[in-house]
Design a protein around this motif. Structure first.
Motif, PDB file in Angstrom:
ATOM      1  N   SER A 111      33.459  35.241  28.673  1.00 16.38           N
ATOM      2  CA  SER A 111      32.993  36.280  29.490  1.00 16.38           C
ATOM      3  C   SER A 111      33.975  37.593  29.490  1.00 16.38           C
ATOM      4  O   SER A 111      33.757  38.409  29.575  1.00 16.38           O
ATOM      5  CB  SER A 111      31.947  36.421  30.733  1.00 16.38           C
ATOM      6  OG  SER A 111      33.119  35.949  31.696  1.00 16.38           O
ATOM      7  N   LEU A 112      35.253  36.929  28.966  1.00 15.96           N
ATOM      8  CA  LEU A 112      36.302  37.806  29.918  1.00 15.96           C
ATOM      9  C   LEU A 112      36.711  38.411  30.818  1.00 15.96           C
ATOM     10  O   LEU A 112      36.600  39.449  31.062  1.00 15.96           O
ATOM     11  CB  LEU A 112      37.019  38.788  28.525  1.00 15.96           C
ATOM     12  CG  LEU A 112      36.744  38.307  27.479  1.00 15.96           C
ATOM     13  CD1 LEU A 112      36.387  38.641  25.442  1.00 15.96           C
ATOM     14  CD2 LEU A 112      38.403  37.211  27.179  1.00 15.96           C
ATOM     15  N   ASN A 113      35.394  37.792  31.904  1.00 12.44           N
ATOM     16  CA  ASN A 113      35.468  38.200  33.164  1.00 12.44           C
ATOM     17  C   ASN A 113      36.078  38.400  34.126  1.00 12.44           C
ATOM     18  O   ASN A 113      35.991  37.465  34.991  1.00 12.44           O
ATOM     19  CB  ASN A 113      33.539  38.461  33.582  1.00 12.44           C
ATOM     20  CG  ASN A 113      33.014  38.629  34.492  1.00 12.44           C
ATOM     21  OD1 ASN A 113      33.555  40.055  35.109  1.00 12.44           O
ATOM     22  ND2 ASN A 113      31.631  39.824  33.519  1.00 12.44           N
ATOM     23  N   ARG A 114      37.246  39.356  34.389  1.00 14.49           N
ATOM     24  CA  ARG A 114      38.159  38.871  35.393  1.00 14.49           C
ATOM     25  C   ARG A 114      37.314  38.912  36.976  1.00 14.49           C
ATOM     26  O   ARG A 114      37.690  38.003  37.762  1.00 14.49           O
ATOM     27  CB  ARG A 114      39.023  39.799  35.616  1.00 14.49           C
ATOM     28  CG  ARG A 114      40.191  39.655  33.896  1.00 14.49           C
ATOM     29  CD  ARG A 114      41.188  40.579  34.637  1.00 14.49           C
ATOM     30  NE  ARG A 114      40.167  42.439  34.425  1.00 14.49           N
ATOM     31  CZ  ARG A 114      41.207  43.377  34.769  1.00 14.49           C
ATOM     32  NH1 ARG A 114      42.055  43.871  34.525  1.00 14.49           N
ATOM     33  NH2 ARG A 114      40.599  44.195  34.436  1.00 14.49           N
ATOM     34  N   GLY A 115      35.952  39.473  37.391  1.00 17.28           N
ATOM     35  CA  GLY A 115      35.441  39.565  38.428  1.00 17.28           C
ATOM     36  C   GLY A 115      34.850  38.315  38.160  1.00 17.28           C
ATOM     37  O   GLY A 115      35.111  37.853  40.093  1.00 17.28           O
ATOM     38  N   LEU A 116      35.007  37.662  37.636  1.00 14.25           N
ATOM     39  CA  LEU A 116      34.084  36.026  37.387  1.00 14.25           C
ATOM     40  C   LEU A 116      34.574  35.176  38.049  1.00 14.25           C
ATOM     41  O   LEU A 116      34.404  34.622  38.892  1.00 14.25           O
ATOM     42  CB  LEU A 116      32.928  36.427  36.160  1.00 14.25           C
ATOM     43  CG  LEU A 116      32.819  34.715  36.279  1.00 14.25           C
ATOM     44  CD1 LEU A 116      31.687  33.840  37.589  1.00 14.25           C
ATOM     45  CD2 LEU A 116      32.044  34.166  34.691  1.00 14.25           C
ATOM     46  N   TRP A 117      35.833  35.077  37.500  1.00 18.31           N
ATOM     47  CA  TRP A 117      37.341  34.401  37.763  1.00 18.31           C
ATOM     48  C   TRP A 117      37.550  34.408  38.633  1.00 18.31           C
ATOM     49  O   TRP A 117      37.882  33.364  39.714  1.00 18.31           O
ATOM     50  CB  TRP A 117      38.219  34.733  36.307  1.00 18.31           C
ATOM     51  CG  TRP A 117      37.998  34.398  35.262  1.00 18.31           C
ATOM     52  CD1 TRP A 117      36.683  33.689  34.796  1.00 18.31           C
ATOM     53  CD2 TRP A 117      38.483  34.818  34.397  1.00 18.31           C
ATOM     54  NE1 TRP A 117      36.808  34.277  33.119  1.00 18.31           N
ATOM     55  CE2 TRP A 117      37.527  34.298  32.897  1.00 18.31           C
ATOM     56  CE3 TRP A 117      39.744  35.481  33.656  1.00 18.31           C
ATOM     57  CZ2 TRP A 117      38.142  34.554  31.908  1.00 18.31           C
ATOM     58  CZ3 TRP A 117      40.263  35.997  32.273  1.00 18.31           C
ATOM     59  CH2 TRP A 117      39.499  35.935  31.089  1.00 18.31           C
ATOM     60  N   ILE A 118      37.353  35.552  39.653  1.00 15.78           N
ATOM     61  CA  ILE A 118      37.966  35.784  40.270  1.00 15.78           C
ATOM     62  C   ILE A 118      37.651  35.197  41.562  1.00 15.78           C
ATOM     63  O   ILE A 118      37.755  34.590  43.678  1.00 15.78           O
ATOM     64  CB  ILE A 118      39.103  37.388  41.182  1.00 15.78           C
ATOM     65  CG1 ILE A 118      39.961  37.758  40.008  1.00 15.78           C
ATOM     66  CG2 ILE A 118      39.351  37.400  43.201  1.00 15.78           C
ATOM     67  CD1 ILE A 118      39.986  38.814  40.292  1.00 15.78           C
ATOM     68  N   GLY A 119      36.027  35.575  41.774  1.00 17.46           N
ATOM     69  CA  GLY A 119      34.936  35.410  42.438  1.00 17.46           C
ATOM     70  C   GLY A 119      34.649  33.456  42.401  1.00 17.46           C
ATOM     71  O   GLY A 119      34.821  32.968  43.524  1.00 17.46           O
ATOM     72  N   LEU A 120      34.614  32.866  41.500  1.00 16.31           N
ATOM     73  CA  LEU A 120      34.543  31.604  41.562  1.00 16.31           C
ATOM     74  C   LEU A 120      36.285  30.684  42.272  1.00 16.31           C
ATOM     75  O   LEU A 120      35.893  30.026  42.833  1.00 16.31           O
ATOM     76  CB  LEU A 120      34.715  30.852  39.993  1.00 16.31           C
ATOM     77  CG  LEU A 120      33.494  31.131  39.219  1.00 16.31           C
ATOM     78  CD1 LEU A 120      34.089  30.744  37.766  1.00 16.31           C
ATOM     79  CD2 LEU A 120      32.579  30.711  39.984  1.00 16.31           C
ATOM     80  N   GLY A 121      37.226  31.584  42.094  1.00 17.07           N
ATOM     81  CA  GLY A 121      38.620  30.762  42.617  1.00 17.07           C
ATOM     82  C   GLY A 121      38.138  31.369  44.337  1.00 17.07           C
ATOM     83  O   GLY A 121      38.829  30.409  44.345  1.00 17.07           O
ATOM     84  N   LEU A 122      37.528  31.912  44.618  1.00 16.75           N
ATOM     85  CA  LEU A 122      37.718  32.685  46.319  1.00 16.75           C
ATOM     86  C   LEU A 122      36.457  31.309  47.054  1.00 16.75           C
ATOM     87  O   LEU A 122      36.235  31.034  48.038  1.00 16.75           O
ATOM     88  CB  LEU A 122      37.110  33.948  46.098  1.00 16.75           C
ATOM     89  CG  LEU A 122      38.104  34.945  46.268  1.00 16.75           C
ATOM     90  CD1 LEU A 122      37.944  36.859  46.491  1.00 16.75           C
ATOM     91  CD2 LEU A 122      39.586  34.685  47.193  1.00 16.75           C
ATOM     92  N   GLY A 123      35.921  31.361  45.694  1.00 18.37           N
ATOM     93  CA  GLY A 123      34.415  30.114  45.908  1.00 18.37           C
ATOM     94  C   GLY A 123      34.781  28.648  46.660  1.00 18.37           C
ATOM     95  O   GLY A 123      35.245  28.313  47.063  1.00 18.37           O
ATOM     96  N   ALA A 124      35.816  28.589  45.678  1.00 20.65           N
ATOM     97  CA  ALA A 124      36.612  27.356  45.839  1.00 20.65           C
ATOM     98  C   ALA A 124      37.450  26.965  47.034  1.00 20.65           C
ATOM     99  O   ALA A 124      36.932  26.484  47.656  1.00 20.65           O
ATOM    100  CB  ALA A 124      37.324  26.726  45.026  1.00 20.65           C
ATOM    101  N   LEU A 125      38.431  28.527  47.475  1.00 21.89           N
ATOM    102  CA  LEU A 125      38.821  28.586  47.897  1.00 21.89           C
ATOM    103  C   LEU A 125      38.326  28.371  49.449  1.00 21.89           C
ATOM    104  O   LEU A 125      38.313  27.737  50.707  1.00 21.89           O
ATOM    105  CB  LEU A 125      39.662  29.695  48.630  1.00 21.89           C
ATOM    106  CG  LEU A 125      40.490  29.695  49.848  1.00 21.89           C
ATOM    107  CD1 LEU A 125      41.537  28.856  49.526  1.00 21.89           C
ATOM    108  CD2 LEU A 125      41.419  31.333  49.499  1.00 21.89           C
ATOM    109  N   TYR A 126      36.551  29.071  50.016  1.00 20.67           N
ATOM    110  CA  TYR A 126      36.036  28.942  50.550  1.00 20.67           C
ATOM    111  C   TYR A 126      35.669  27.815  51.513  1.00 20.67           C
ATOM    112  O   TYR A 126      35.568  27.554  52.561  1.00 20.67           O
ATOM    113  CB  TYR A 126      34.907  29.783  50.147  1.00 20.67           C
ATOM    114  CG  TYR A 126      33.206  29.338  51.211  1.00 20.67           C
ATOM    115  CD1 TYR A 126      33.694  30.612  52.252  1.00 20.67           C
ATOM    116  CD2 TYR A 126      32.748  28.973  51.059  1.00 20.67           C
ATOM    117  CE1 TYR A 126      31.848  30.579  53.364  1.00 20.67           C
ATOM    118  CE2 TYR A 126      31.484  28.819  51.380  1.00 20.67           C
ATOM    119  CZ  TYR A 126      31.052  29.745  53.083  1.00 20.67           C
ATOM    120  OH  TYR A 126      30.392  29.405  53.712  1.00 20.67           O
TER     121      TYR A 126
END
Length: 422
Positions: A234-249
């Motif tokens: 998807s080349l979707n940087r917003g998605l990648w950041i969201g998944l990373g923050l979700g894991a941190l959460y």
């Protein structure tokens, strides 16, 4: 599909059918009619806390119609049917989603168990992964929908409407400097796919892992592994950041063995990904931030335009003169490269600013911040997941449009939190 919860099942489980018919997220407008009838018969209607903020948001959008014919400085375009169609469609969607939230909150646990609703979202996650894989391996797949065939050209030809009613597997864009497909099926845009897959993944984990047996968890692992392919493509940087923050959460919010399991899963997934061919594609995307200049220009122009109608906005999007390279002109028949995305198309926050002013944007933020504040202490799987989605809403509003399907999923997540507290 039986009982009073059938419209929700029809929306979530039956979503591929709606997509194939050309309705997609517009299905919520159709299904809001039987929902409204049931609600009317069940009076008095229960409402959630924060409901007044959403009503004010709707009222502000109604007032913004007064500005549809106006043009802020440094923008261009003629007042016509396209602008009115876009406004009316967004208004219908906002109202329909309000009905949907009230409908969900007024169904009893017997009529629609929480876990069943969560697993309906899980089914849509499976549909989304399948659509993403379709976009990766068959990016040119598209067809003319039945709705597209029957709509008159003056409606179906509108660019906003066309994206909603014409099913396609992927958007082909030059994100990496050359044409490459970005999955979007079964949603309206590639960015909508990115937002939706992250939200649906959260509920999929709740329904198939937190509340799943051994077999269901094994299937979940396979499906999440398959999901990684379109997530990367998807080349979707917003998605990648969201998944990373979700894991941190999750690492911060859960404890004990659950925290260890989350950390172990994250490390394992990272190692598998690092040694896969997908890692090179991510690195290439991070080295190609060509869209940053376009976004910076569009956002600054949106804020400037919104400042001339800060309370009620302009009802719909506008086009700015020039682009990030020149101030001389906008898109024309002889200069297609001079164009840029419409003002407000780079995120829900900016869309609200141009359509409803700074007041509308503030109400939207307050609604979801209030949901986080009220439900922060809910440590159940639904509570943790719902608060995470509300936080992602506040992240994604800077980069993703909420309409159409993302906002549907945001508000279903809000309804799950509301029902969990009742």
């Amino acid at each position: 599909m039986r009982g009073p919860a059938w419209p929700i099942a029809a929306l979530l489980v039956g979503y591929p059918v709606w997509w194939g018919l050309g309705f997609g997220g517009l299905a919520v407008i159709v299904l809001a009619v039987p929902m409204a009838v049931v609600l009317w018969r069940r009076r008095p209607i229960r409402v959630p806390r924060g409901f007044g903020l959403w009503l004010l948001l709707l009222a502000g959008y109604g007032l913004s119609a007064l500005m549809l014919s106006e043009m802020p400085p440094d923008t261009y375009g003629e007042f016509g049917a396209g602008r009115v169609i876009g406004y009316l469609m967004r208004l219908a969607l906002y109202v329909s989603m309000l009905v949907m939230v009230l409908y969900l909150g007024n169904l009893s646990e017997r009529e629609l168990p929480q876990l069943r609703l969560v697993r309906m979202l899980g089914v849509l996650f499976v549909t989304t992964v399948a659509g993403g894989l379709l976009g990766v391996f068959f990016p040119s797949f598209s067809f003319t929908s039945p709705l597209e065939l029957v709509l008159p050209d003056w409606i179906g030809g509108n660019s906003f409407v066309q994206n909603l009613i014409h099913p396609t597997a992927a958007q082909t864009q030059k994100v990496l400097g050359y044409a490459s497909p970005r999955p979007e099926a079964p949603f309206e845009w590639a960015n909508a796919w990115g937002s939706n897959v992250s939200v649906l993944l959260i509920w999929f984990v709740v329904g198939w892992w937190a509340h799943g047996g051994r077999q269901r968890r094994a299937v979940a692992v396979v499906l999440m592994g398959l999901a990684a392919i379109p997530i990367v493509y998807s080349l979707n940087r917003g998605l990648w950041i969201g998944l990373g923050l979700g894991a941190l959460y999750l690492v911060v919010r859960v404890g004990g063995r659950t925290r260890l399991a989350v950390c172990a899963a994250a490390v394992t997934g990272a190692l598998v990904f690092a040694f896969s061919p997908l890692a090179a594609l991510v690195a290439q995307r991070l080295d190609s931030p060509h869209s940053n200049d376009i976004r910076a220009f569009t956002v600054s122009a949106t804020i400037s335009a919104a400042s001339h109608s800060p309370l009620i906005g302009y009802g719909n999007t506008r086009n700015a003169m020039g682009n990030h390279r020149t101030i001389t002109t906008g898109k024309t028949a002889w200069c297609g490269g001079c164009g840029h995305p419409p003002l407000g198309s780079d995120g829900q926050l900016w869309l609200l600013m141009i359509t409803q002013g700074f007041a509308g944007a503030a109400l939207y933020v307050a609604f979801f911040v209030g949901a986080i504040r009220r439900h922060w202490n809910d440590r159940s799987p639904v509570g943790l997941a719902g608060v995470l989605v509300m936080a992602l809403v506040l992240l994604y509003m800077f980069v993703y449009d909420g309409l159409v399907t993302p906002l549907i999923l945001y508000l279903i997540s809000f309804a799950l939190l509301w029902r969990n507290r009742s």
